[in-house]
Write a protein that holds these residues in place. Structure first.
Motif, mmCIF file in Angstrom:
data_model
loop_
_atom_site.group_PDB
_atom_site.id
_atom_site.type_symbol
_atom_site.label_atom_id
_atom_site.label_comp_id
_atom_site.label_asym_id
_atom_site.label_seq_id
_atom_site.Cartn_x
_atom_site.Cartn_y
_atom_site.Cartn_z
ATOM 1 N N ALA A 19 0.704 -1.186 -0.046
ATOM 2 C CA ALA A 19 -0.090 0.115 -0.085
ATOM 3 C C ALA A 19 0.816 1.211 -0.020
ATOM 4 N N MET A 20 1.970 1.146 0.348
ATOM 5 C CA MET A 20 2.986 2.200 0.598
ATOM 6 C C MET A 20 3.698 2.588 -0.753
ATOM 7 N N LEU A 21 4.171 1.628 -1.291
ATOM 8 C CA LEU A 21 4.865 1.828 -2.541
ATOM 9 C C LEU A 21 4.455 2.992 -3.697
ATOM 10 N N PRO A 22 3.090 2.884 -4.061
ATOM 11 C CA PRO A 22 2.714 3.729 -4.993
ATOM 12 C C PRO A 22 2.874 5.401 -4.412
ATOM 13 N N TRP A 23 3.171 5.568 -3.116
ATOM 14 C CA TRP A 23 3.065 6.905 -2.568
ATOM 15 C C TRP A 23 4.488 7.472 -2.239
ATOM 16 N N LEU A 24 5.475 6.492 -2.483
ATOM 17 C CA LEU A 24 6.886 6.862 -2.558
ATOM 18 C C LEU A 24 7.387 7.218 -3.865
ATOM 19 N N GLY A 25 6.747 7.804 -4.783
ATOM 20 C CA GLY A 25 7.182 8.123 -6.020
ATOM 21 C C GLY A 25 8.014 9.041 -6.127
ATOM 22 N N GLY A 26 8.802 9.044 -7.367
ATOM 23 C CA GLY A 26 9.858 10.302 -7.755
ATOM 24 C C GLY A 26 9.325 11.106 -9.031
ATOM 25 N N PRO A 27 10.132 11.567 -9.585
ATOM 26 C CA PRO A 27 9.766 12.577 -10.474
ATOM 27 C C PRO A 27 8.795 11.908 -11.742
ATOM 28 N N GLY A 28 8.015 12.448 -12.058
ATOM 29 C CA GLY A 28 7.040 12.113 -13.040
ATOM 30 C C GLY A 28 5.856 10.860 -12.494
ATOM 31 N N GLU A 29 6.180 10.792 -11.211
ATOM 32 C CA GLU A 29 5.141 9.855 -10.495
ATOM 33 C C GLU A 29 4.286 10.716 -9.579
#
Length: 360
Positions: A19-29
């Motif tokens: 659940a956490m992974l999608p909200w650890l995004g970098g540039p463009g995410e």
């Protein structure tokens, strides 16, 4: 390494990590967005935060709000300091986050004693003009479960608020629904470290502890982490769905552990307790040597939050144990991801090390 230190922290649930992974995004995410921003990315992050808030709230009574914090220590400070109470009463076996904060606020804080079973007497005297009573649901060292409903009723009869540190019980036991303030920590219920919450009953007024941007309804300024919130929420939702399964698994391990550690003395009540906590002692045991000899097993000589102080456990002393006996105790904690074979192997290693000392 066999992990048996669940009171210090629980393993991160795979579902919480996902659940956490999608909200650890970098540039463009979009996952990197600030949840307090008004644009589309910010609104998406804010929505995740609110979903998590609802998931955490499902562990708690109706008629209150969830305020996200950096952890239970901040939540407890917000409750104690923010309440404005001048006279406090706390149990003798509270976590340092409660005891130290209470003593900071009220040098004459009233300390409610416990019996040799580790339980607070609901009829213990409260100080005059008491403004707040704090008693934890489950003790982090010995696992005793306090009579929260009776204690909260006593506090309310005296005109005081009731704060419950539910860190060790949240997601594992029935919610303490008679409290006015409840502190939680995500990493004690299979969520990530760095986030906790304070539940505040409707009608209870608190002053903010942290000032700034006015986030969290003005009670806790600072930018929230959508990733941490998402992990906390997912872990809470999992606890809700697996509550009965987790309880049955832990009770089975408890029964096995009692047989595996025959001859050891249990600290605290054998019945009024969370069964994922086993605090044991042996006369003459050198716990430091035991820990050194059992390096493939992760367990504790006491509370991990105060380890290394060299001081005897204030919890065990409150039960009436001498300093010498207090220093012969170990704490074994297990939970959702502990296997029967792991418990058997750990017990064999610990008992063998104790036999080598000649104390079994």
């Amino acid at each position: 390494m066999i992990y048996l230190d669940y009171q210090a922290t629980t393993p991160l649930a795979p579902e919480a990590r996902e659940a956490m992974l999608p909200w650890l995004g970098g540039p463009g995410e979009p996952g990197f967005a600030n949840p307090h921003s008004p644009h589309r990315y910010g609104r998406a992050a804010a929505a995740v935060v609110e979903v998590a808030r609802a998931q955490v709230a499902a562990l708690l009574p109706p008629g209150g709000r969830v305020v996200f914090t950096s952890g239970a220590t901040e939540a407890i400070n917000l409750a104690l300091i923010g309440s404005g109470a001048k006279r406090l009463a706390v149990s003798a076996i509270e976590h340092a986050a409660v005891l130290d904060t209470a003593r900071f606020l009220d040098p004459d804080v009233s300390v409610l004693p416990v019996g040799d079973d580790g339980l607070v007497n609901p009829d213990a005297a409260l100080p005059e003009e008491c403004g707040l009573v704090a008693v934890m649901q489950v003790n982090n060292e010995i696992g005793t479960v306090q009579p929260i409903a009776d204690l909260a009723r006593r506090a309310h009869d005296a005109g005081a608020l009731f704060l419950c540190d539910a860190v060790q019980g949240a997601g594992k036991l029935a919610v303490p629904d008679s409290a006015d303030l409840i502190a939680l920590s995500a990493h004690k219920l299979y969520g990530p470290k760095g986030i906790g919450a304070l539940w505040v009953r409707d009608g209870v007024e608190l002053a903010p502890l942290i000032h700034g941007g006015g986030q969290e309804g003005g009670l806790r300024s600072g930018t929230l982490s959508p990733a941490l919130c998402a992990g906390f929420g997912a872990a809470a939702a999992l606890c809700t769905s697996l509550l009965e399964t987790d309880q049955l698994h832990v009770e089975k391990l408890w029964t096995k552990a009692l047989a595996l550690f025959e001859g050891w003395t249990l600290n605290g009540s054998a019945t009024e307790r969370w069964y994922g906590n086993l605090n044991l002692r042996l006369p003459g045991l050198d716990v430091g040597r035991l820990l050194s000899d059992c390096r493939t097993v992760a367990f504790s000589a006491g509370s991990a939050c105060a380890s290394g102080s060299g001081r005897p456990s204030h919890v065990l002393r409150a039960l009436g144990l001498s300093d010498r006996d207090s220093k012969t105790a170990i704490r074994i904690g297990f939970g959702r991801y502990t296997g029967d074979d792991e418990l058997e192997q750990a017990a064999a290693a610990i008992n063998a090390a104790a036999r080598a000392q000649g104390v079994i």
